[in-house]
Design an enzyme around this catalytic site. Sequence first.
Site, PDB file in Angstrom:
ATOM      1  N   ARG A   1      -6.672  10.255  -0.190  1.00 59.75           N
ATOM      2  CA  ARG A   1      -6.458  10.728  -1.560  1.00 59.75           C
ATOM      3  C   ARG A   1      -7.773  10.783  -2.327  1.00 59.75           C
ATOM      4  NH1 ARG A   1      -3.185   6.503  -3.518  1.00 59.75           N
ATOM      5  NH2 ARG A   1      -3.354   5.547  -1.458  1.00 59.75           N
TER       6      ARG A   1
ATOM      7  N   HIS B   1       0.873  -1.170   0.000  1.00 55.29           N
ATOM      8  CA  HIS B   1       0.000   0.000   0.000  1.00 55.29           C
ATOM      9  C   HIS B   1       0.911   1.221   0.000  1.00 55.29           C
ATOM     10  CE1 HIS B   1      -2.984   2.932   1.194  1.00 55.29           C
ATOM     11  NE2 HIS B   1      -3.934   2.037   1.104  1.00 55.29           N
TER      12      HIS B   1
END
Length: 633
Positions: free
Chosen positions: A270, A250
Amino acid sequence: EPDITRYSYDVVVIGAGGAGLRAAIAAREQGKRTAVISKSLFGKAHTVMAEGGAAAALGNANADDTWTVHFRDTIRGGKFLNDPRMAELHAREAPERILELEYWGALFDRTPDGRISQRNFGGHEYPRLAHVGDRTGLEMIRTLQQRIVALQQADAAETGDPDAMLRVFAETAVTELVTDASGAVAGAFGYRRADGGFVLFEAPAVVLATGGIGKAFRTTSNSWEYTGDGHALALRAGAGLINMEFVQFHPTGMVWPPSVKGILVTESVRGDGGVLRNSEGRRFMFDYVPDVFRAQYAESEEEADGWYTDPSGHRRPPELLPRDEVARAINSEVKAGRGSPHGGVFLDVSTRMPAEEIRRRLPSMHHQFKELADVDITAEPMEVGPTCHYVMGGVRVDADTAASDVPGLFAAGEVAGGMHGSNRLGGNSLSDLLVFGRRAGLGAAAYVDGLDARAPGEVLDEAASRAVSAALALLKQGDGENPYTLHGELQDTMNDLVGIIRREGEMERALSRLDEMVQRARLLSAPGERVYNPGWHLALALPNMLLVSRAITRAALERTESRGGHTRDDHPDMSPEWRRVNLEVRVGRDGDVELSRRPVADIPAGLLSGFGNDELAKYLTKEELPQEVAAEA
Ligand code: FAD
């Protein structure tokens, strides 16, 4: 000889995360006496930690979203290596599974007109993740547990015993699967973590739902249970694992302070507008959009920022590229000397939205940084870097029934392979658990219905007595190897030599170290009693991590290309030859891992037409391309 407590069930589910609970509900609803075993406390599984949401093409946030678009995004994300049948079932059935959760009492966040709200995530063309703030997994587990309790209450009303048809065994770890002379599943053996008592389950069907393997790596978002037990149990029982070379890093784990290194910073940061910057303040993701994705991603900050409010008039921000791309980009920035003070990069929401909105949309992240790092994310950027997060590889299963090729053995959730190809899109795991957890429970129930007779015979007693001796020996070998030392060495080896960027020589070095560690693991010592002895628990799990690490390393060495969660410095491009190949790992007679190649199934023509011809030409082999495209290419 110590006592072994014996039980008998139709279906035993190992793991009480989303996949295990959903499988147990399905098996019980088919009238099967079902046990759910979990080595952690009931309610503490990785599923509970999931933050961002569950992907399902409900079409609430954008009516253009349909299951075929979700299918396309999933295949793109997996770089055309996914099992197409799994990807299809997943995309088709995810909306139904989410609505079912709601029917069972899950409270998702809402759109202004009262429908389930959906958020943006990397690789998903439309806002698609059903969520509850950044605590989606918690609500999912709460709902599934509530459903289990409701079924138990119905059983209590009918029989007087809430455990009559469905029983939960928490803090109980399975260490062996038992198979009979024909190779079919006969049961499972394990121990209770609290008092070290041994347990033996007689059952013709076992569903593996044990999750992932992250604890084989030093920096990981995974917690202590993720030692690859299910992967190893399956291998030792004779099943094959596919795609083990694909491990997802990740892009955004915490990098500081050291005590919490690796803990996840959700992609929702994000998805909701957060941006990545290097030490020079540059929004560097614009420099890392690969050719295959260029048409779909914005070229300027202005265009990217416009997308959040007007997605049809703008292309997506490059921060929302699939995870493998973002993780590699961060890695490159840090390597080039443009990293943050603690070896990551900056992830900023503080300049992007008002403090109050941050606290509302990302409450857990706000809390996590304040408590663990004394950083107020409404006022300053976070420091983040790649962390080992998810394994795409797992038990090779039949898409429709979740059956492995060991009769009676089923697998669903992170421990199963194929669905995500070479890289999983965020949000596709929670939906995967629901779709295939249910299918595994139904598959196991149908398998039990089809059996003529059940005669586990002596295999169970023999296997249990062997397992007991081996487990007890660890307590007595006072001068053996310390399991914590060996675990640390394993984590360093995997992180440094088989991590996010891989090279032939390094992986060869890893293999010889792993060989040596396998020898040392024969003489582990965890002196003391059986009553809550964590060293003993680790000693019992270490051989699993070593076996899984060998599987990953062998497959990663063999695949001489870069694709999704497998990046080779010495073979930086995707290769059409490898596009059609799943590497399958099995354990041979000598106990060593063996590799073979299996072809990936074709994507049905009807679904292939959803992709652009240019795109297909970049991914598919010539034989696979539709004729008119092949003629041009
Ligand atoms: P789990 O939920 O991990 O459950 C595994 C179970 O198996 C546990 O009960 C464990 O105790 C048990 N177990 C393991 N070994 C044994 C054994 N030997 N004996 C008995 N029991 C055993 N995915 C998304 O789609 N969206 C997200 O927003 C998201 N966020 C995430 C955030 C974090 C921090 C993490 C770590 C993951 C996230 N993921 C997300 C991924 C997703 O949460 C996991 O892939 C998924 O929950 C796995 O579910 P599972 O049911 O397969 O396993």
